[in-house]
Design a protein around this motif. Structure first.
Motif, PDB file in Angstrom:
ATOM      1  N   LEU A  71       8.048 -53.182 -20.614  1.00 50.18           N
ATOM      2  CA  LEU A  71       9.242 -53.412 -19.801  1.00 50.18           C
ATOM      3  C   LEU A  71       9.193 -52.563 -18.529  1.00 50.18           C
ATOM      4  N   ALA A  72       8.723 -51.314 -18.649  1.00 48.09           N
ATOM      5  CA  ALA A  72       8.591 -50.449 -17.475  1.00 48.09           C
ATOM      6  C   ALA A  72       7.579 -51.043 -16.494  1.00 48.09           C
ATOM      7  N   THR A  73       6.469 -51.534 -17.025  1.00 50.63           N
ATOM      8  CA  THR A  73       5.441 -52.144 -16.167  1.00 50.63           C
ATOM      9  C   THR A  73       6.009 -53.326 -15.401  1.00 50.63           C
ATOM     10  N   ALA A  74       6.781 -54.167 -16.083  1.00 47.91           N
ATOM     11  CA  ALA A  74       7.357 -55.346 -15.429  1.00 47.91           C
ATOM     12  C   ALA A  74       8.284 -54.940 -14.288  1.00 47.91           C
ATOM     13  N   ASP A  75       9.112 -53.920 -14.511  1.00 43.53           N
ATOM     14  CA  ASP A  75      10.031 -53.480 -13.456  1.00 43.53           C
ATOM     15  C   ASP A  75       9.274 -52.889 -12.268  1.00 43.53           C
ATOM     16  N   LEU A  76       8.258 -52.093 -12.531  1.00 44.29           N
ATOM     17  CA  LEU A  76       7.510 -51.482 -11.438  1.00 44.29           C
ATOM     18  C   LEU A  76       6.713 -52.530 -10.655  1.00 44.29           C
ATOM     19  N   GLU A  77       6.161 -53.505 -11.344  1.00 42.15           N
ATOM     20  CA  GLU A  77       5.450 -54.579 -10.643  1.00 42.15           C
ATOM     21  C   GLU A  77       6.416 -55.396  -9.783  1.00 42.15           C
ATOM     22  N   HIS A  78       7.637 -55.572 -10.279  1.00 39.72           N
ATOM     23  CA  HIS A  78       8.639 -56.372  -9.577  1.00 39.72           C
ATOM     24  C   HIS A  78       8.966 -55.783  -8.205  1.00 39.72           C
ATOM     25  N   ILE A  79       8.893 -54.453  -8.077  1.00 41.41           N
ATOM     26  CA  ILE A  79       9.291 -53.811  -6.818  1.00 41.41           C
ATOM     27  C   ILE A  79       8.101 -53.278  -6.021  1.00 41.41           C
ATOM     28  N   ARG A  80       6.885 -53.632  -6.423  1.00 42.21           N
ATOM     29  CA  ARG A  80       5.688 -53.072  -5.778  1.00 42.21           C
ATOM     30  C   ARG A  80       5.685 -53.316  -4.276  1.00 42.21           C
ATOM     31  N   LYS A  81       6.044 -54.509  -3.834  1.00 38.24           N
ATOM     32  CA  LYS A  81       5.964 -54.837  -2.407  1.00 38.24           C
ATOM     33  C   LYS A  81       6.848 -53.914  -1.577  1.00 38.24           C
ATOM     34  N   THR A  82       8.032 -53.615  -2.067  1.00 38.54           N
ATOM     35  CA  THR A  82       8.971 -52.766  -1.329  1.00 38.54           C
ATOM     36  C   THR A  82       8.629 -51.288  -1.457  1.00 38.54           C
ATOM     37  N   TYR A  83       8.177 -50.870  -2.631  1.00 40.13           N
ATOM     38  CA  TYR A  83       7.987 -49.448  -2.909  1.00 40.13           C
ATOM     39  C   TYR A  83       6.545 -48.978  -2.739  1.00 40.13           C
ATOM     40  N   GLY A  84       5.696 -49.821  -2.171  1.00 40.04           N
ATOM     41  CA  GLY A  84       4.266 -49.507  -2.095  1.00 40.04           C
ATOM     42  C   GLY A  84       3.905 -48.267  -1.313  1.00 40.04           C
ATOM     43  N   ASP A  85       4.808 -47.782  -0.450  1.00 39.14           N
ATOM     44  CA  ASP A  85       4.519 -46.561   0.306  1.00 39.14           C
ATOM     45  C   ASP A  85       5.417 -45.398  -0.129  1.00 39.14           C
ATOM     46  N   SER A  86       5.952 -45.484  -1.348  1.00 38.34           N
ATOM     47  CA  SER A  86       6.860 -44.451  -1.864  1.00 38.34           C
ATOM     48  C   SER A  86       6.109 -43.502  -2.786  1.00 38.34           C
ATOM     49  N   THR A  87       6.175 -42.214  -2.492  1.00 40.48           N
ATOM     50  CA  THR A  87       5.510 -41.227  -3.344  1.00 40.48           C
ATOM     51  C   THR A  87       6.045 -41.260  -4.776  1.00 40.48           C
ATOM     52  N   ASN A  88       7.365 -41.443  -4.928  1.00 40.48           N
ATOM     53  CA  ASN A  88       7.943 -41.421  -6.279  1.00 40.48           C
ATOM     54  C   ASN A  88       7.631 -42.699  -7.061  1.00 40.48           C
ATOM     55  N   TYR A  89       7.276 -43.766  -6.346  1.00 39.01           N
ATOM     56  CA  TYR A  89       6.841 -44.984  -7.029  1.00 39.01           C
ATOM     57  C   TYR A  89       5.548 -44.699  -7.802  1.00 39.01           C
ATOM     58  N   TYR A  90       4.604 -44.031  -7.157  1.00 36.71           N
ATOM     59  CA  TYR A  90       3.342 -43.717  -7.834  1.00 36.71           C
ATOM     60  C   TYR A  90       3.526 -42.614  -8.869  1.00 36.71           C
ATOM     61  N   LEU A  91       4.504 -41.743  -8.644  1.00 40.02           N
ATOM     62  CA  LEU A  91       4.862 -40.764  -9.680  1.00 40.02           C
ATOM     63  C   LEU A  91       5.288 -41.489 -10.954  1.00 40.02           C
ATOM     64  N   LYS A  92       6.107 -42.536 -10.800  1.00 44.54           N
ATOM     65  CA  LYS A  92       6.542 -43.309 -11.972  1.00 44.54           C
ATOM     66  C   LYS A  92       5.346 -43.981 -12.656  1.00 44.54           C
ATOM     67  N   TRP A  93       4.432 -44.550 -11.852  1.00 43.66           N
ATOM     68  CA  TRP A  93       3.246 -45.161 -12.451  1.00 43.66           C
ATOM     69  C   TRP A  93       2.428 -44.113 -13.205  1.00 43.66           C
ATOM     70  N   GLY A  94       2.322 -42.914 -12.641  1.00 42.91           N
ATOM     71  CA  GLY A  94       1.600 -41.852 -13.340  1.00 42.91           C
ATOM     72  C   GLY A  94       2.239 -41.523 -14.669  1.00 42.91           C
ATOM     73  N   ASP A  95       3.575 -41.432 -14.676  1.00 42.29           N
ATOM     74  CA  ASP A  95       4.290 -41.146 -15.929  1.00 42.29           C
ATOM     75  C   ASP A  95       4.060 -42.256 -16.954  1.00 42.29           C
ATOM     76  N   LEU A  96       4.038 -43.493 -16.472  1.00 39.07           N
ATOM     77  CA  LEU A  96       3.809 -44.626 -17.364  1.00 39.07           C
ATOM     78  C   LEU A  96       2.417 -44.548 -17.989  1.00 39.07           C
ATOM     79  N   LYS A  97       1.404 -44.336 -17.148  1.00 39.52           N
ATOM     80  CA  LYS A  97       0.031 -44.281 -17.660  1.00 39.52           C
ATOM     81  C   LYS A  97      -0.173 -43.084 -18.583  1.00 39.52           C
ATOM     82  N   PHE A  98       0.476 -41.948 -18.250  1.00 38.46           N
ATOM     83  CA  PHE A  98       0.374 -40.777 -19.117  1.00 38.46           C
ATOM     84  C   PHE A  98       1.006 -41.073 -20.472  1.00 38.46           C
ATOM     85  N   GLY A  99       2.176 -41.727 -20.442  1.00 39.24           N
ATOM     86  CA  GLY A  99       2.847 -42.072 -21.693  1.00 39.24           C
ATOM     87  C   GLY A  99       2.011 -42.979 -22.568  1.00 39.24           C
TER      88      GLY A  99
END
Length: 234
Positions: free
Chosen positions: A68-96
């Motif tokens: 579910l987290a992956t789906a939400d992050l993919e949904h906003i990738r186009k808008t958040y692609g240059d956001s540092t905290n967007y990649y922070l969230k992806w890091g947390d997801l992959k770590f989890g």
């Protein structure tokens, strides 16, 4: 803040941004279910409200609902692609998910976009710690506390690293710093107990380990440390 948001929603219930903001307030109180309800409601009112998807992804990561987290992050990738905290969230997801190398890559991207992203530094340090790259972890934690002296998790993990390096005095200093922020945190209590075991302060160590287990009986490290205590006592 929540009381004021409640009053606003009593006057007009379909304010997506108010639901989103109240959800953030619930997150600060670690009330994940209430936060999730608000983020869901914000998205129901405004399906294009991308900040609510971003915030909801964080809740899903905390709940280990990784698809579910992956789906939400993919949904906003186009808008958040240059956001540092967007990649922070992806890091947390992959770590989890246990993908430490992928997590490190995402944290690197977050830090490339904003080198002073303290949370990304701390979380990358945790990922390095998980890979047993203690030198890199130590560097990240030390840089994090230089930037922000409020980073209690960094102090906690620095304590563990110094304990591994047979520097219990330094370890004690850092774990007590973490406890300054959260005196009843079962992880910090247990880790201080472990450091005291290394210093042969066994009775004080056992008190802290017992306190940790009272607060979190599932803390496997506390059970291990209790075993170490009994070993030291024959």
């Amino acid at each position: 803040a929540i009381r004021y948001y409640d009053e606003a929603l009593q006057k007009k219930a379909d304010l997506a941004d108010v639901h989103n903001n109240r959800g953030i307030a619930y997150l600060r109180l670690s009330e994940l279910e209430k936060a999730l309800e608000d983020f869901n409601k914000a998205i129901e009112i405004d399906p294009k409200f991308e900040e609510a998807y971003f915030n909801r992804a964080g809740v899903f990561i905390d709940q280990q609902a990784f698809p579910l987290a992956t789906a939400d992050l993919e949904h906003i990738r186009k808008t958040y692609g240059d956001s540092t905290n967007y990649y922070l969230k992806w890091g947390d997801l992959k770590f989890g998910q246990g993908y430490y190398e992928q997590a490190l890559s995402e944290y690197d991207r977050a830090l490339t976009l904003r080198p002073n992203n303290v949370q990304a530094l701390v979380n990358r340090g945790v990922a390095y710690f998980g890979k047993k790259n203690f030198k890199a972890a130590k560097a990240d934690f030390e840089n994090a506390v230089k930037m922000d002296s409020q980073q209690q998790l960094a102090y906690n993990n620095l304590a563990l690293i110094f304990a591994r390096e047979n520097q219990p005095e330094q370890a004690l200093k850092f774990i007590e710093r973490a406890l300054d922020f959260d005196p009843v945190n079962p992880i910090y209590l247990n880790n201080k107990g472990y450091v005291l075991l290394l210093q042969n302060q066994q009775s004080e160590a056992k008190k802290l380990i017992d306190q940790s287990l009272t607060k979190d009986p599932q803390n496997s490290y506390a059970h291990r440390n209790l075993g170490l205590y009994f070993l030291k006592n024959g």
